[in-house]
Design an enzyme around this catalytic site. Structure first.
Site, PDB file in Angstrom:
ATOM      1  CG  HIS A  54      55.528  82.989  12.085  1.00  0.00           C
ATOM      2  ND1 HIS A  54      55.827  83.210  10.737  1.00  0.00           N
ATOM      3  CD2 HIS A  54      56.286  83.559  12.803  1.00  0.00           C
ATOM      4  CE1 HIS A  54      56.711  84.206  10.667  1.00  0.00           C
ATOM      5  NE2 HIS A  54      56.849  84.401  12.073  1.00  0.00           N
ATOM      6  CG  ASP A  57      52.883  82.057   8.828  1.00  0.00           C
ATOM      7  OD1 ASP A  57      52.378  83.126   9.089  1.00  0.00           O
ATOM      8  OD2 ASP A  57      54.153  81.991   9.154  1.00  0.00           O
ATOM      9  CD  GLU A 181      64.235  86.778  12.707  1.00  0.00           C
ATOM     10  OE1 GLU A 181      64.006  87.537  12.028  1.00  0.00           O
ATOM     11  OE2 GLU A 181      63.768  85.673  12.534  1.00  0.00           O
ATOM     12  CD  GLU A 217      64.991  89.398   8.293  1.00  0.00           C
ATOM     13  OE1 GLU A 217      64.668  90.264   7.720  1.00  0.00           O
ATOM     14  OE2 GLU A 217      64.440  88.519   9.114  1.00  0.00           O
ATOM     15  CG  HIS A 220      65.848  91.762  11.219  1.00  0.00           C
ATOM     16  ND1 HIS A 220      65.349  90.642  11.993  1.00  0.00           N
ATOM     17  CD2 HIS A 220      64.931  92.065  10.201  1.00  0.00           C
ATOM     18  CE1 HIS A 220      64.187  90.557  11.688  1.00  0.00           C
ATOM     19  NE2 HIS A 220      63.904  91.184  10.520  1.00  0.00           N
ATOM     20  CG  ASP A 245      65.579  84.474   8.479  1.00  0.00           C
ATOM     21  OD1 ASP A 245      65.376  83.233   8.467  1.00  0.00           O
ATOM     22  OD2 ASP A 245      64.685  84.969   9.345  1.00  0.00           O
ATOM     23  CG  ASP A 257      61.499  91.492   4.910  1.00  0.00           C
ATOM     24  OD1 ASP A 257      62.429  91.252   5.438  1.00  0.00           O
ATOM     25  OD2 ASP A 257      60.349  91.858   5.681  1.00  0.00           O
ATOM     26  CG  ASP A 292      62.241  86.440   6.890  1.00  0.00           C
ATOM     27  OD1 ASP A 292      61.130  86.789   6.197  1.00  0.00           O
ATOM     28  OD2 ASP A 292      62.250  86.679   8.090  1.00  0.00           O
TER      29      ASP A 292
END
Length: 394
Positions: A54, A57, A181, A217, A220, A245, A257, A292
């Protein structure tokens, strides 16, 4: 079997993954800040081919131009030194309080304009660094209360923003594809475009739908109690899987995650089988295998890098197991018994019309439904063979 990654494997990590300080809703950080330059070098050491980020980041929110230029120059130097690439970039429209009601769909018009400018700047940086995809995660696009958000108007504003981004990309010659996403909730109570189906349908309403796909992802999708592998297969069918992801998740709960494969292992196996072997024996997806995940809060930096390597190890192990599964003659016989390949045969004969079908007595009048209904498909046997290979029993 080699478990050493090569650039051909296309493994990539986000700076926000290994750089997560492990601060959560109930506790402070358990690790210090990780310098992005160090992250690049460490990722290269473990076999990654790419790093993503990002905007915030890499460059702290609110940094002045001189500071930003210096950070970007140092990051670019690290990329040159290691050979890592930037396959994807994304934009943080969720951390700063200004985005508490979203970016593109905030009720406050000034926030929406600011959000678009922020993404345009990240597109410029991504193009400068050679990024091939821009991911759009609308984590704050949504609401907790139905009366607080005009969903139709919000989707209008979402579409307006994405149309502008596509036009900017084309006018600047970037040619960036965009990957939406989906996520059902968290941090918002309910997030707009919560599943891949919602996102794919939304894309069709854009001015340049061919430039937009999805980034799916693991966690998700499983938060919505959906089958990740089936969803990936459908995204591939639509030709809309622009990014992926990978992580681990234990069913429909908060976004865990975990390391890839450390959640639903059997689904991770079927996913790798799909990505690497496809329906016709060849790879179905040639993009980055992007991890991710968040290194567990219990770990120090040694544990961070071990967990990063574990993502790679898990993928390569599953890839090897899937290859053995497909090469097993008993598996091929079980696939034939289950008529898996027969599904690729069109239901209608070439040139056949509904009139021809209605005239075919073998399709209905003379069809022995009871006899066919009494036959088994052998799906359980096939699944057990998959598990045997997954566990190394064959």
């Amino acid at each position: 079997m080699s478990l050493q990654a090569t650039p051909d494997d296309k493994f990539s990590f986000g700076l926000w993954t290994v750089g997560w300080q492990a601060r959560d809703a109930f506790g402070d950080a358990t690790r210090p800040v990780l310098d992005p330059i160090e992250a690049v070098h460490k990722l290269a050491e473990i076999g990654a081919y790419g790093v993503t980020f990002h905007d915030d980041d890499l460059v702290p929110f609110g940094a002045d131009a001189a500071t930003r230029d210096g950070i970007v120059a140092g990051f670019s130097k690290a990329l040159d030194e290691t050979g890592l690439i930037v396959p994807m970039v994304t934009t943080n429209l969720f951390t700063h309080p200004v985005f508490k009601d979203g970016g593109f769909t905030s009720n406050d018009r000034s926030v929406r304009r600011y959000a678009i400018r922020k993404v345009l700047r990240q597109m410029d940086l991504g193009a400068e660094l050679g990024a091939k995809t821009l991911v759009l995660w609308g984590g704050r696009e949504g609401a907790e209360y139905d009366s607080a958000k005009d969903v139709g108007a919000a989707l209008d504003r979402y579409r307006e923003a994405l149309n502008l981004l596509a036009q900017y990309s084309e006018d600047q010659g970037y040619g960036l594809p965009f990957a939406i996403e989906p996520k059902p909730n968290e941090p918002r109570g309910d997030i707009l475009l919560p599943t891949a189906g919602h996102a794919i349908a939304f894309v069709q309403e854009l001015e340049r739908p061919e430039l937009f796909g999805i980034n799916r992802e693991t966690g998700h999708e499983q938060m919505s109690n959906l089958n990740f592998t089936q969803g990936i297969a459908q995204a591939l069918w639509h030709k809309k899987l622009f990014h992926i992801d990978l992580n681990g998740q234990h069913g429909p709960k908060f976004d865990q995650d975990l390391v890839f494969g450390h959640g639903d292992l059997l689904n991770a196996f079927s996913l790798v089988d799909l990505l690497e072997n496809g329906p016709d024996g060849g790879p179905a997806y040639d993009g980055p295998r992007h991890f991710d995940y968040k290194p567990s809060r219990t770990e120090d930096f040694d544990g961070v890098w071990e967990s990063a390597k574990d993502n790679i190890r898990m993928y390569l192990l599953l890839k090897e197991r899937a290859k053995a599964f497909r090469a097993d003659p008993e598996v091929q016989a079980a696939l034939a018994e289950s008529k898996v390949d027969e599904l690729r045969t069109p239901t209608l004969n070439p040139g056949e019309t509904y009139a021809d079908l209605l005239a075919d007595r073998s399709a209905f009048e003379d069809y022995d439904a009871d006899a066919v209904g009494a036959k088994g498909y052998g799906f359980v046997k096939l699944n057990q063979l998959a598990i045997d290979h997954l566990l190394g029993a064959r």
